[in-house]
Design an enzyme around this catalytic site. Structure first.
Site, PDB file in Angstrom:
ATOM      1  NE  ARG A 100      -4.153  -1.745   0.314  1.00 60.25           N
ATOM      2  CZ  ARG A 100      -5.163  -1.790  -0.544  1.00 60.25           C
ATOM      3  NH1 ARG A 100      -5.098  -1.100  -1.670  1.00 60.25           N
ATOM      4  NH2 ARG A 100      -6.230  -2.525  -0.282  1.00 60.25           N
ATOM      5  CD  GLU A 128     -13.354  -5.243  -5.873  1.00 52.95           C
ATOM      6  OE1 GLU A 128     -12.233  -5.795  -5.756  1.00 52.95           O
ATOM      7  OE2 GLU A 128     -13.536  -4.236  -6.570  1.00 52.95           O
ATOM      8  CD  GLU A 132      -9.180  -7.267  -4.109  1.00 53.08           C
ATOM      9  OE1 GLU A 132      -9.043  -7.710  -2.946  1.00 53.08           O
ATOM     10  OE2 GLU A 132      -9.293  -6.056  -4.364  1.00 53.08           O
ATOM     11  CB  SER A 149     -11.573   8.422   8.072  1.00 54.72           C
ATOM     12  OG  SER A 149     -10.926   9.410   8.844  1.00 54.72           O
ATOM     13  N   GLY A 151     -14.440  12.199   9.655  1.00 52.75           N
ATOM     14  CA  GLY A 151     -14.022  13.585   9.824  1.00 52.75           C
ATOM     15  C   GLY A 151     -13.828  14.305   8.500  1.00 52.75           C
ATOM     16  CD  GLU A 155     -14.153   4.240   1.415  1.00 45.04           C
ATOM     17  OE1 GLU A 155     -13.952   3.158   0.832  1.00 45.04           O
ATOM     18  OE2 GLU A 155     -13.240   4.921   1.930  1.00 45.04           O
ATOM     19  CD  GLU A 176      -6.834  -5.280  -7.795  1.00 44.51           C
ATOM     20  OE1 GLU A 176      -7.591  -4.720  -6.978  1.00 44.51           O
ATOM     21  OE2 GLU A 176      -7.176  -6.270  -8.467  1.00 44.51           O
TER      22      GLU A 176
END
Length: 218
Positions: A100, A128, A132, A149, A151, A155, A176
């Site tokens: 990542r 997916e 994957e 998240s 803030g 999502e 990938e």
């Protein structure tokens, strides 16, 4: 003899009154009624392949005007695929290891991916998992959904439990590079306890699944 004088009565002084900070009426009202933010203006400041960034001028439920920079994303699905055929008491979990760039390291994660516009979340989860890992499943259950998240990121992430799985050929996208890792639940939880899994969706999925199993709710 001099006359005895009475002891003067002690005068009780009033207790000091402590001031209490109270919330303003608009805030209490907003919490009580579930009022929503009013958007005065919204401007796209960045548009990418995966997400867009907006600069919103808003009046929030408290009545305060703010400028918020928000990442808008179509949402993601997470797949917790388990194989109970070998050992139902300690089923195998399908994980994947990949690099990542944002984290600057390889991470051990549950399979996941974004929901395409107009795509149902369950269909996205099935797609997916095949892309994957190559695995397919007969039984699917939505475990939970949460904001990744809130803030600054709008999502939703939805975690699906996939059972009665069978393997197949993975169909990863061109960018990938994924290593599929299969391990017992107990081993995965040991990695969580040892602080060796650093991906949020994987921590949530593994710990929630373990608790639901122990409570016999699955």
């Amino acid at each position: 003899m001099p006359a005895k004088t009475k002891n003067p009565k002690k005068v009780k002084t009033p207790n000091t009154v402590k001031s209490r900070t109270t919330q303003s009426a608009p805030t209490r009202s907003a919490l009580r009624t579930g009022a929503k933010t009013r958007v005065l203006s919204s401007k796209v400041v960045f548009k990418g392949k995966v997400f867009s960034v907006f600069r919103d001028d808003v009046i929030e439920p408290s009545g305060v005007e703010n400028v918020r920079e928000v990442i808008r994303h179509n949402g993601s699905v997470v797949i917790l695929a388990v194989d109970e055929s070998r050992n139902p008491a300690d089923p195998d979990i399908i994980l994947e290891k990949q690099y990542r760039h944002a984290a600057g390291q390889f991470l051990l994660e549950l399979p996941a991916g974004r929901v395409e516009p107009g795509e149902a979340t369950l269909a996205a989860a099935k797609r997916e998992m095949i892309e994957e890992t190559g695995y397919r499943a007969k039984r699917w259950t939505l475990l939970t959904k949460y904001f990744a998240s809130p803030g600054f990121l709008g999502e939703w992430m939805q975690i699906y439990l996939a059972r009665d799985i069978r393997d197949g050929e993975a169909q990863p996208e061109a960018d990938e590079q994924i290593e599929v890792v299969r391990m017992p639940l107990s081993e995965a939880l040991a990695l969580v306890s040892a602080n060796k899994i650093h991906d949020g969706k994987t921590l949530i999925g593994l710990m929630l699944y373990d608790r639901l199993r122990r409570e016999k709710r699955l």
